[in-house]
Design a protein around this motif. Structure first.
Motif, PDB file in Angstrom:
ATOM      1  N   ALA A 101       0.759  -1.294  -0.086  1.00  0.00           N
ATOM      2  CA  ALA A 101       0.080   0.008   0.028  1.00  0.00           C
ATOM      3  C   ALA A 101       0.918   1.216   0.010  1.00  0.00           C
ATOM      4  O   ALA A 101       0.497   2.406  -0.671  1.00  0.00           O
ATOM      5  CB  ALA A 101      -0.989   0.063   1.262  1.00  0.00           C
ATOM      6  N   GLY A 102       1.995   1.207   0.817  1.00  0.00           N
ATOM      7  CA  GLY A 102       2.971   2.528   0.656  1.00  0.00           C
ATOM      8  C   GLY A 102       3.359   2.584  -0.691  1.00  0.00           C
ATOM      9  O   GLY A 102       3.647   3.528  -0.952  1.00  0.00           O
ATOM     10  N   VAL A 103       3.954   1.482  -1.693  1.00  0.00           N
ATOM     11  CA  VAL A 103       4.304   1.613  -2.772  1.00  0.00           C
ATOM     12  C   VAL A 103       3.331   2.404  -3.606  1.00  0.00           C
ATOM     13  O   VAL A 103       3.528   3.148  -4.417  1.00  0.00           O
ATOM     14  CB  VAL A 103       4.628   0.373  -3.336  1.00  0.00           C
ATOM     15  CG1 VAL A 103       4.761   0.440  -4.803  1.00  0.00           C
ATOM     16  CG2 VAL A 103       5.988  -0.273  -2.575  1.00  0.00           C
ATOM     17  N   LEU A 104       1.869   1.877  -3.436  1.00  0.00           N
ATOM     18  CA  LEU A 104       0.951   2.631  -4.192  1.00  0.00           C
ATOM     19  C   LEU A 104       0.756   3.935  -4.020  1.00  0.00           C
ATOM     20  O   LEU A 104       0.481   4.838  -4.734  1.00  0.00           O
ATOM     21  CB  LEU A 104      -0.469   1.824  -4.088  1.00  0.00           C
ATOM     22  CG  LEU A 104      -0.193   0.079  -4.744  1.00  0.00           C
ATOM     23  CD1 LEU A 104      -1.411  -0.603  -4.194  1.00  0.00           C
ATOM     24  CD2 LEU A 104      -0.372   0.286  -6.233  1.00  0.00           C
ATOM     25  N   ALA A 105       0.663   4.237  -2.535  1.00  0.00           N
ATOM     26  CA  ALA A 105       0.605   5.663  -2.211  1.00  0.00           C
ATOM     27  C   ALA A 105       1.674   6.625  -2.573  1.00  0.00           C
ATOM     28  O   ALA A 105       1.610   7.764  -3.102  1.00  0.00           O
ATOM     29  CB  ALA A 105       0.710   5.693  -0.665  1.00  0.00           C
ATOM     30  N   SER A 106       3.056   6.048  -2.874  1.00  0.00           N
ATOM     31  CA  SER A 106       3.949   6.821  -3.272  1.00  0.00           C
ATOM     32  C   SER A 106       3.799   7.211  -4.706  1.00  0.00           C
ATOM     33  O   SER A 106       4.207   8.198  -5.236  1.00  0.00           O
ATOM     34  CB  SER A 106       5.446   6.127  -2.858  1.00  0.00           C
ATOM     35  OG  SER A 106       6.495   6.641  -3.599  1.00  0.00           O
ATOM     36  N   LEU A 107       3.484   6.009  -5.589  1.00  0.00           N
ATOM     37  CA  LEU A 107       3.295   6.219  -6.977  1.00  0.00           C
ATOM     38  C   LEU A 107       2.129   7.200  -7.215  1.00  0.00           C
ATOM     39  O   LEU A 107       2.269   7.897  -8.025  1.00  0.00           O
ATOM     40  CB  LEU A 107       2.803   4.952  -7.380  1.00  0.00           C
ATOM     41  CG  LEU A 107       3.726   3.796  -8.073  1.00  0.00           C
ATOM     42  CD1 LEU A 107       3.056   2.413  -8.106  1.00  0.00           C
ATOM     43  CD2 LEU A 107       4.820   4.243  -8.949  1.00  0.00           C
ATOM     44  N   LYS A 108       0.929   7.079  -6.413  1.00  0.00           N
ATOM     45  CA  LYS A 108       0.117   8.079  -6.554  1.00  0.00           C
ATOM     46  C   LYS A 108       0.355   9.605  -6.246  1.00  0.00           C
ATOM     47  O   LYS A 108       0.078  10.468  -7.153  1.00  0.00           O
ATOM     48  CB  LYS A 108      -1.153   7.732  -5.587  1.00  0.00           C
ATOM     49  CG  LYS A 108      -2.380   8.691  -5.682  1.00  0.00           C
ATOM     50  CD  LYS A 108      -3.495   8.421  -4.830  1.00  0.00           C
ATOM     51  CE  LYS A 108      -4.677   9.261  -4.919  1.00  0.00           C
ATOM     52  NZ  LYS A 108      -5.759   8.731  -3.974  1.00  0.00           N
ATOM     53  N   ARG A 109       1.189   9.798  -5.529  1.00  0.00           N
ATOM     54  CA  ARG A 109       1.873  11.112  -5.078  1.00  0.00           C
ATOM     55  C   ARG A 109       2.650  11.732  -5.985  1.00  0.00           C
ATOM     56  O   ARG A 109       2.523  12.665  -6.579  1.00  0.00           O
ATOM     57  CB  ARG A 109       2.513  10.881  -3.719  1.00  0.00           C
ATOM     58  CG  ARG A 109       3.259  12.419  -3.148  1.00  0.00           C
ATOM     59  CD  ARG A 109       3.916  12.001  -1.764  1.00  0.00           C
ATOM     60  NE  ARG A 109       3.027  11.804  -0.722  1.00  0.00           N
ATOM     61  CZ  ARG A 109       3.596  11.673   0.475  1.00  0.00           C
ATOM     62  NH1 ARG A 109       5.091  11.626   0.717  1.00  0.00           N
ATOM     63  NH2 ARG A 109       2.840  11.323   1.408  1.00  0.00           N
ATOM     64  N   SER A 110       3.521  10.741  -6.513  1.00  0.00           N
ATOM     65  CA  SER A 110       4.216  11.240  -7.699  1.00  0.00           C
ATOM     66  C   SER A 110       3.770  11.461  -9.024  1.00  0.00           C
ATOM     67  O   SER A 110       4.034  12.569  -9.750  1.00  0.00           O
ATOM     68  CB  SER A 110       5.499  10.224  -7.823  1.00  0.00           C
ATOM     69  OG  SER A 110       6.382   9.863  -6.480  1.00  0.00           O
ATOM     70  N   TRP A 111       2.921  10.597  -9.246  1.00  0.00           N
ATOM     71  CA  TRP A 111       2.161  10.778 -10.837  1.00  0.00           C
ATOM     72  C   TRP A 111       1.363  11.838 -10.649  1.00  0.00           C
ATOM     73  O   TRP A 111       0.873  12.488 -11.567  1.00  0.00           O
ATOM     74  CB  TRP A 111       1.295   9.369 -11.035  1.00  0.00           C
ATOM     75  CG  TRP A 111       2.190   8.410 -11.175  1.00  0.00           C
ATOM     76  CD1 TRP A 111       3.359   7.820 -11.092  1.00  0.00           C
ATOM     77  CD2 TRP A 111       2.212   7.835 -12.635  1.00  0.00           C
ATOM     78  NE1 TRP A 111       3.935   7.041 -11.965  1.00  0.00           N
ATOM     79  CE2 TRP A 111       2.941   6.765 -13.127  1.00  0.00           C
ATOM     80  CE3 TRP A 111       1.098   7.933 -13.896  1.00  0.00           C
ATOM     81  CZ2 TRP A 111       3.054   5.842 -14.269  1.00  0.00           C
ATOM     82  CZ3 TRP A 111       1.184   7.077 -15.011  1.00  0.00           C
ATOM     83  CH2 TRP A 111       2.276   6.262 -15.113  1.00  0.00           C
TER      84      TRP A 111
END
Length: 285
Positions: free
Chosen positions: A223-233
């Motif tokens: 979930a942290g990976v997904l949240a990091s992707l969302k923030r960057s994208w």
């Protein structure tokens, strides 16, 4: 008469300049030392679009300034597909990062992340066992958890100070157990539980104080990976939307410039034909 040509030249110079941050954004995402580095394949479309906009903008700029009809035709043809690709990319980026966010934790500044809060293709892709092995290995190699340690006044920070830290999604999801596990804080990456305590979260049993394990196999880490992707994208998507608006405006004006070039070419061709007919016959002979 040439106003549209001058305007399209100016707009294409502007889109060329704006293609630089698009390209830079793709490179930034692919080189960032977190989860985005572990999912580099998602950044290649952005890099390719940035390069395409650069090349097409140069063609449009040259075609408008030098009134080259072929370059303008090529510019309009390719730019149509670039605009479509950018629209698809923006929609895709928002669609795959639409759901999910961190949950607030009482008495803590940082957020906790849960895989069930996310859904869709990207979640399934990240959670896939064979693919997660590669991602978790990449996150582990980035040493993001190792860099969490802080020394305050010559001693490690206390639990009170740690609770006031604003952790990144990767730090919160992969480097510590979920808060609802009720573990006791020893330091940033060492937490202990009470023997016999009831655990309702499977991540609590997956947590390991071994610094090579930690919570890399936890759903919270995914979930942290997904949240990091969302923030960057989302940051990069703002630039993409601005560029898309300018490209559409440039494309509409480019059509006017193309028609203007063709009309001038036709007028010049007709004028030369009339002059040729008007010449005395003895000149032709």
């Amino acid at each position: 008469m040439r106003t549209s040509n001058h305007l399209i030249g100016l707009l294409n110079f502007l889109t060329f300049v704006l293609s630089i941050p698009i390209l830079a954004g793709g490179i930034w995402l692919s080189s960032k030392a977190n989860s985005t580095e572990c999912l580099r394949f998602l950044q290649w479309p952005l890099i390719i679009i940035g390069v395409a906009i650069m090349v097409v903008s140069l063609a449009g700029f040259a075609g408008a300034c030098y009134r080259n009809t072929f370059l303008m035709w090529l510019y309009l043809f390719v730019m149509f597909f670039v605009i479509v690709a950018l629209i698809v990319f923006i929609v895709f980026a928002y669609a795959v990062t639409d759901k999910g966010s961190g949950r607030t934790v009482p008495s803590r500044v940082y957020l906790d992340y849960y895989l069930q809060d996310y859904s869709g293709w990207l979640k399934d892709r990240v959670a896939e066992e064979s693919y997660w092995e590669k991602i978790s290995s990449c996150v582990r190699d980035s040493k993001v958890c190792k860099k969490m340690g802080r020394i305050v006044g010559g001693v490690p920070e206390s639990v009170e100070m740690f609770n006031l830290r604003k952790l990144s999604p990767i730090e919160s999801g992969c480097c510590k157990p979920p808060s609802d596990c009720g573990f006791s804080y020893q330091n940033e990456t060492v937490w202990t539980g009470v023997e016999g305590m009831v655990l309702f979260n499977s991540d609590c049993t997956n947590w390991n104080n071994d610094q090579s394990e930690l919570c890399y196999n936890c759903d919270s880490c995914k979930a942290g990976v997904l949240a990091s992707l969302k923030r960057s994208w989302r940051k990069v998507s703002v630039i993409n939307i601005v560029v898309l608006i300018i490209l559409v405006i440039a494309y509409v004006i480019g059509i006017a410039a193309f028609r203007n070039n063709r009309r001038i070419d036709n007028e010049e061709a007709s004028g030369e034909a009339r002059m040729e007919k008007a010449r005395p016959s003895w000149i032709h002979s």
